[in-house]
Design a protein around this motif. Sequence first.
Motif, PDB file in Angstrom:
ATOM      1  N   ASP A 228       0.859  -1.188   0.000  1.00 38.95           N
ATOM      2  CA  ASP A 228       0.000   0.000   0.000  1.00 38.95           C
ATOM      3  C   ASP A 228       0.887   1.227   0.000  1.00 38.95           C
ATOM      4  O   ASP A 228       1.596   1.497   0.960  1.00 38.95           O
ATOM      5  N   PHE A 229       0.877   1.955  -1.096  1.00 42.00           N
ATOM      6  CA  PHE A 229       1.783   3.082  -1.213  1.00 42.00           C
ATOM      7  C   PHE A 229       1.139   4.407  -0.869  1.00 42.00           C
ATOM      8  O   PHE A 229       1.770   5.450  -0.980  1.00 42.00           O
ATOM      9  N   GLY A 230      -0.139   4.383  -0.541  1.00 38.07           N
ATOM     10  CA  GLY A 230      -0.783   5.646  -0.192  1.00 38.07           C
ATOM     11  C   GLY A 230      -0.916   6.549  -1.394  1.00 38.07           C
ATOM     12  O   GLY A 230      -1.415   6.164  -2.445  1.00 38.07           O
ATOM     13  N   THR A 231      -0.473   7.794  -1.260  1.00 37.43           N
ATOM     14  CA  THR A 231      -0.651   8.783  -2.325  1.00 37.43           C
ATOM     15  C   THR A 231       0.614   8.956  -3.134  1.00 37.43           C
ATOM     16  O   THR A 231       1.698   9.087  -2.580  1.00 37.43           O
ATOM     17  N   MET A 232       0.453   8.953  -4.455  1.00 37.90           N
ATOM     18  CA  MET A 232       1.585   9.242  -5.333  1.00 37.90           C
ATOM     19  C   MET A 232       1.410  10.642  -5.892  1.00 37.90           C
ATOM     20  O   MET A 232       0.367  10.966  -6.456  1.00 37.90           O
ATOM     21  N   GLU A 233       2.467  11.420  -5.764  1.00 41.11           N
ATOM     22  CA  GLU A 233       2.387  12.782  -6.290  1.00 41.11           C
ATOM     23  C   GLU A 233       2.444  12.763  -7.808  1.00 41.11           C
ATOM     24  O   GLU A 233       2.877  11.786  -8.412  1.00 41.11           O
ATOM     25  N   ALA A 234       2.056  13.878  -8.397  1.00 38.18           N
ATOM     26  CA  ALA A 234       2.117  13.991  -9.847  1.00 38.18           C
ATOM     27  C   ALA A 234       3.554  13.885 -10.312  1.00 38.18           C
ATOM     28  O   ALA A 234       4.467  14.395  -9.663  1.00 38.18           O
ATOM     29  N   ALA A 235       3.746  13.245 -11.419  1.00 40.38           N
ATOM     30  CA  ALA A 235       5.061  13.116 -12.063  1.00 40.38           C
ATOM     31  C   ALA A 235       6.096  12.481 -11.149  1.00 40.38           C
ATOM     32  O   ALA A 235       7.295  12.695 -11.312  1.00 40.38           O
ATOM     33  N   SER A 236       5.660  11.712 -10.164  1.00 43.77           N
ATOM     34  CA  SER A 236       6.647  11.110  -9.269  1.00 43.77           C
ATOM     35  C   SER A 236       6.950   9.686  -9.694  1.00 43.77           C
ATOM     36  O   SER A 236       6.153   9.054 -10.379  1.00 43.77           O
ATOM     37  N   ARG A 237       8.099   9.222  -9.311  1.00 45.61           N
ATOM     38  CA  ARG A 237       8.447   7.829  -9.570  1.00 45.61           C
ATOM     39  C   ARG A 237       9.335   7.334  -8.450  1.00 45.61           C
ATOM     40  O   ARG A 237      10.091   8.114  -7.880  1.00 45.61           O
ATOM     41  N   PHE A 238       9.235   6.076  -8.141  1.00 49.05           N
ATOM     42  CA  PHE A 238      10.118   5.525  -7.119  1.00 49.05           C
ATOM     43  C   PHE A 238      10.314   4.041  -7.384  1.00 49.05           C
ATOM     44  O   PHE A 238       9.583   3.433  -8.162  1.00 49.05           O
TER      45      PHE A 238
END
Lengths: 433, 409
Positions: free
Chosen positions: A131-141
């Motif tokens: 569960d990664f929660g919220t991903m910001e715009a244009a983010s990557r990990f």
Amino acid sequence: MSATNNIGSEGPPKAFGVLAKREQRLAYIMLLPTFLIVLGIVLGPLLANFWISFKPVKLADLRAAAPLVNEQLRPRPKVAGEEVIMRYRIRNSSQKDNILNVVMKDTVPAGLALNLADERCTLTGNELSCDFGTMEAASRFNLDISAVVDQTYIDNGERPRDTKVILTGDSRNILTSFEFTLDNFRKVFGSSEFWSVLRVSLYYTIFGTLGALVLGLFAAQLLNTAFKGRNILRGLFLFPYVAPVIAVAFAWVLLLDAGPGGTFNAMLMRMGAIDGPINFLGQRAIPVSILGIHFEFPMALTTVIVFEAWRYFPLSFLFILARMQSISTDMYEAAEIDGATPLQQFWYLSLPQLLGILSVLFLLRFIWTFNKFDDIFLLTGGAAGTRTLTVDVYEQAFAVSNLGAGAAVAVVVFFVLLFFALIFFKFSPQDDG
Amino acid sequence: MKFGTVTISAAVIGALWGTIWMVVVGVLLMLISGIVASPPAGSALLAGLVAGLGYAFLPLEKRSKQTSVLLCLAIGVILFVLTGGNVFGVPMTESLIYQIVAWVAWSVIVGVSITMTLNGYISGSANRYRMELLLIRMLKGLAFVLFSIVVVLPFYVMVMTSLKSQQSLLSNPLDFSIDLGQGASLLFRSYVELFTQYHFGSFLWNSAIVSVATVLITLAFAIPGAYAVARLRFPGQVLLSRSILLIYMVPAIVLVIPLYAVFSQAGLRNSLTGLLIVYPATTIPVALYMLQGYFRGLPGELEEAGLMDGLSRIGVIAKITMPLSLPALASVALYVFMIAWNEFLFAFMFLDDLDIFTLSRGVVSLNSSEVPRQHLMAGAVVATVPVLAIFLWFEKFLVAGLTAGSVKG
């Protein structure tokens, strides 16, 4: 005799017995498919267009933001006991929107002992869930999980990428959210181009319709009296309407080409009528002076109008001809006896009779031509001063990729049309239509 | 020898026919034979004028077939003399056969035109009625020629361009001669390439499927609807019968954006199914309108007899109404087929995959600078021929059907 013979003349009788009710129900059932499809494909989208015109929607927004993943196992294990790393590369497809509640599920192949250190993830049996929660715009990990392979993994040949990773997330869908804006309409009415686009639309519609009607009238007059070969000619005259628009549009483009391959220009130059090629479809205006008055002749627009008249005169021609042939000849015989000349007969006898069908045709063709998109798009793409409102809708929505602005122009198209239709209905002569 | 309005008119008429036919025949000569001619319009005008005057002065009793033939001969000779032997502006030696044929054709056509126009008129004055009749005759003749040319020319160019090779296209844009010496395989090489390299076979198939399916769906929806509007009594019946065509006030472009958005998200966009949902929506209103006009005109007694014999309404439609309305059904089917086959906007906006392109979408994809013009024209021909062929075959039905609903009585 029952009243079934009188339908339409006085309106349906107001019976409300059981049989009448059954008849009504049957009628509604029979009309249901039509209603549904018209509602779904015409009225629904019309309302949706109003909705979209108030929202800041771009073409890219049609694809909602979604999380994307790429799965890898490094390095390639060859013997049992090797340490490897399972890497999940996760990114947000959208540059501007966040994604909430991102959840990833994957099946781990047998023989891989995961060393889960990340607290966002849990492993139950073979199922990995994170569960990664919220991903910001244009983010990557990257999510790296170290693991140890044992013999079963190497023997099995099953690889992590054999099972698909399931990634879900909630993102805002601009189409269904409640953000509204008046920017689209401000843009449409504020730009100086709008009024010239409107003017072009009106010129195109009025002259195109008049042209088609006049040509149709002439053609109907020509074929009114029977002669050998009339049917062949009547079929021939329908060609421009029956042929696909792409075929005739490209044929015309070739004919009017200003380059070395253009037939028309070559003919005119050969006959000495002009010195250099005229760019019929590409030139916005040609300076012309008649009797000392200089004005700019809208070349491309005129060419497009001529094409419109050419393509649609067969329809007017057919309807006018049908009406002409149902006019009784008694009047004409009386007029002949009275010594009326042919032109007088036409002006005082034929035209009044045709006024009804002519006005209906004018309305229909006006509506149709105002809504036309294909012809101009294929001939000029809207360049050189031929951009009508409909072509502008396409430009805004798909070329500039601003769906909201395109929808706003479409709303304007609809209301201008409604306005003209209402005016027409108020002033049209009553006739069977 | 009387002079008057008819005399002047005859001169003008002769001049007009001479010039116009010279332009037409001259251009045709250039197109068919490929020679670079400059049609002598001035000489043709003079020759025509003289012929017109000559015919006008010929008394009515002396006019006959023989005199007409003599007239044609005279015109041809006059032209020859006036142009100093170069009838079409180029030495006669070039493409001699073509020039002779064109010369004879011109003389005959001008002679026949003058004869037909001036039939019954001799030099002198005539009253207003006769003058108007003459004027109308001239105008009608001109209009015939003009309309026929204007209608046929783009199609002629379309077909001829598709049969040319790349070099000849650039070297002489007016050369529309068919080099029969090439042999069929070279002549039709554009078509061959279209079907082998550009997937036109699949485009043709897709168009056919979509069009036929649209016809079937439209008829399935429109026949019951039209019957209901024509025969059954219900509130809103009159309103519907008059205003169903108002649906067409909604421009297609207004529908494109929402449908594009919704279909994209529903996965229907890049598919033929999506088209099959949209096309019937655009054809059902007009089909319903045409059919209900026709159904209304059928005698109600037959249907009532069927009802009295125990048939349900559906049975009446199937067994009585439909067999009686085969002409109208055929013409509606034809019209819907034509609309679906020719449709461009939605095919262009919705279809992305090459293998589901219809012909409209496919031909547009040929309009790039990488694809030679002949291929584009060949594609246009492939798209046009089926619908034109079907249309010509059923032309009577189409014309009757399109106008059946509009004329009462």
